[in-house]
Design an enzyme around this catalytic site. Structure first.
Site, PDB file in Angstrom:
ATOM      1  N   LYS A  64      26.043 -94.291 -27.503  1.00 37.53           N
ATOM      2  CA  LYS A  64      25.709 -93.519 -28.708  1.00 37.53           C
ATOM      3  C   LYS A  64      26.936 -93.224 -29.570  1.00 37.53           C
ATOM      4  CE  LYS A  64      21.185 -92.043 -27.436  1.00 37.53           C
ATOM      5  NZ  LYS A  64      20.307 -91.042 -26.863  1.00 37.53           N
ATOM      6  N   ARG A  91      19.856 -92.416 -18.387  1.00 38.14           N
ATOM      7  CA  ARG A  91      19.274 -93.543 -19.138  1.00 38.14           C
ATOM      8  C   ARG A  91      20.407 -94.398 -19.690  1.00 38.14           C
ATOM      9  NH1 ARG A  91      17.682 -94.785 -24.351  1.00 38.14           N
ATOM     10  NH2 ARG A  91      15.642 -95.756 -24.563  1.00 38.14           N
TER      11      ARG A  91
HETATM   12  N1  HH2 Z   1      17.636 -92.217 -26.605  1.00 38.61           N
HETATM   13  C1  HH2 Z   1      17.089 -93.253 -27.272  1.00 38.61           C
HETATM   14  C2  HH2 Z   1      15.749 -93.580 -27.081  1.00 38.61           C
HETATM   15  N2  HH2 Z   1      14.977 -92.911 -26.195  1.00 38.61           N
HETATM   16  N3  HH2 Z   1      14.736 -91.210 -24.587  1.00 38.61           N
HETATM   17  C3  HH2 Z   1      15.248 -90.185 -23.893  1.00 38.61           C
HETATM   18  N4  HH2 Z   1      14.480 -89.508 -22.997  1.00 38.61           N
HETATM   19  N5  HH2 Z   1      16.552 -89.787 -24.065  1.00 38.61           N
HETATM   20  C4  HH2 Z   1      17.390 -90.417 -24.931  1.00 38.61           C
HETATM   21  O1  HH2 Z   1      18.567 -89.994 -25.070  1.00 38.61           O
HETATM   22  C5  HH2 Z   1      16.858 -91.513 -25.689  1.00 38.61           C
HETATM   23  C6  HH2 Z   1      15.506 -91.891 -25.491  1.00 38.61           C
HETATM   24  C7  HH2 Z   1      17.930 -94.040 -28.210  1.00 38.61           C
HETATM   25  O2  HH2 Z   1      18.502 -95.158 -27.584  1.00 38.61           O
HETATM   26  P1  HH2 Z   1      17.934 -96.663 -27.710  1.00 38.61           P
HETATM   27  O3  HH2 Z   1      16.573 -96.747 -27.112  1.00 38.61           O
HETATM   28  O4  HH2 Z   1      18.888 -97.639 -27.150  1.00 38.61           O
HETATM   29  O5  HH2 Z   1      17.912 -96.919 -29.267  1.00 38.61           O
HETATM   30  P2  HH2 Z   1      16.772 -97.042 -30.328  1.00 38.61           P
HETATM   31  O6  HH2 Z   1      16.105 -95.716 -30.430  1.00 38.61           O
HETATM   32  O7  HH2 Z   1      17.487 -97.449 -31.587  1.00 38.61           O
HETATM   33  O8  HH2 Z   1      15.798 -98.091 -29.833  1.00 38.61           O
END
Ligand code: HH2
Length: 285
Positions: free
Chosen positions: A222, A256
């Site tokens: 992040k 995660r």
């Molecule tokens: N962060 C993201 C998405 N889902 N869920 C939880 N529970 N906690 C988090 O910190 C979290 C999450 C963002 O990361 P990513 O899925 O890699 O990115 P994007 O939302 O751009 O798909």
């Protein structure tokens, strides 16, 4: 502490689980477009499982700052071939990263066991869907919505406010029929928070464990890591591992991550240090 996710029971007394991210999206912030094709997503998910992921978190909607919602029908079109193939293969528990009750319901019917809801029941139908299935339910803190959440987020005391908000959402979920032993909480690193807010939340994570539910932390790749280290998204592995280790030491029970093999090692070591501290405190006390 045990976390119930349908027919799976995770014993979290000693272990922190690693949740591997599988983004079936064209636009996720770190890997958008790489796994949009179902066969690429399935292959990636199987690799993360081999690397030691306890949970695979499948998402079809990016929630990066500035992103727009993806209709349920499109999320299902992206997700369901992947869910079906992974359920048929067995192995790691499947989590669905969605705030849509319709998407969650289809995925649970196909065999997913966890709903990871970044809006913490923003969809009024979600509690009945997750609760009815006895699914694990991750309630995450977010200030605002992804489209606007990074427009000058402000808190008087970010940790106290996130903790109070999560306590209220846990109570709301319970009242709406979700069993307490199915619920996990997440401070939502990067969701309506500045780099300083994220660093403070991580540093005071023990306060969130006082909610009595497993704490999930998603710091992987992040932007606050990029801010501290002055590095682009593809160079944030070591920073992500440091954040995962600190979170585990301070009580996170689910981490995660996009980088499972490396995170499993960091988490195992942080757990060992956490256990040593507990043992030393017990002997001293
Ligand atoms: N962060 C993201 C998405 N889902 N869920 C939880 N529970 N906690 C988090 O910190 C979290 C999450 C963002 O990361 P990513 O899925 O890699 O990115 P994007 O939302 O751009 O798909």
């Amino acid at each position: 502490m045990r976390w119930r996710c349908r027919d799976r029971f995770f014993d979290l007394a000693e272990r922190t689980l690693v949740m591997g991210v599988v983004n079936v999206t064209p636009d996720s912030f770190s890997d958008g477009g790489r796994f949009l094709d179902p066969s690429a997503a399935i292959e990636h998910a199987r690799r993360l499982a081999r690397e030691g992921a306890d949970i695979l978190d499948l998402g079809a909607e990016s929630t990066r700052p500035g992103s727009q919602p993806v209709p349920a029908a499109e999320q299902l079109r992206r997700l369901m071939p992947v869910v079906e193939a992974l359920v048929a293969g067995g192995g790691a528990a499947l989590s669905i990263d969605t705030s849509s009750a319709t998407v969650a319901e289809h995925a649970l019917t196909a065999g997913a066991v966890i709903v990871n809801d970044v809006t913490a029941l923003g969809d009024p139908a979600m509690a009945a869907v997750a609760g009815g299935a006895g699914a694990g339910l991750v309630l995450m803190h977010m200030r605002g919505m992804p489209a606007t959440m990074q427009e000058e987020p402000a808190y008087a005391d970010v940790t106290a406010e996130v903790r109070a908000w999560l306590a209220e959402r846990v109570e709301g979920a319970r009242r709406a029929g979700v069993a307490e032993d199915c619920i996990a909480v997440d401070p939502g690193i990067g969701f309506g928070k500045t780099a300083r807010h994220n660093l403070e939340l991580l540093s005071r994570l023990e306060e969130l464990t006082l909610l009595g539910r497993p704490v999930v932390v998603g710091a992987s790749r992040k932007s606050f890591i990029g801010r501290v280290l002055d590095l682009p998204v593809e160079s944030r592995l070591e920073g992500s591992l440091a954040a995962a280790a600190v979170a585990t030491f301070l009580g996170a029970r689910i981490v995660r991550t996009h980088d499972v093999a490396e995170t499993v090692r960091a988490v195992r070591l942080a757990e060992a240090i956490r256990s040593a501290r507990r043992a030393a405190n017990a002997e001293g006390g």
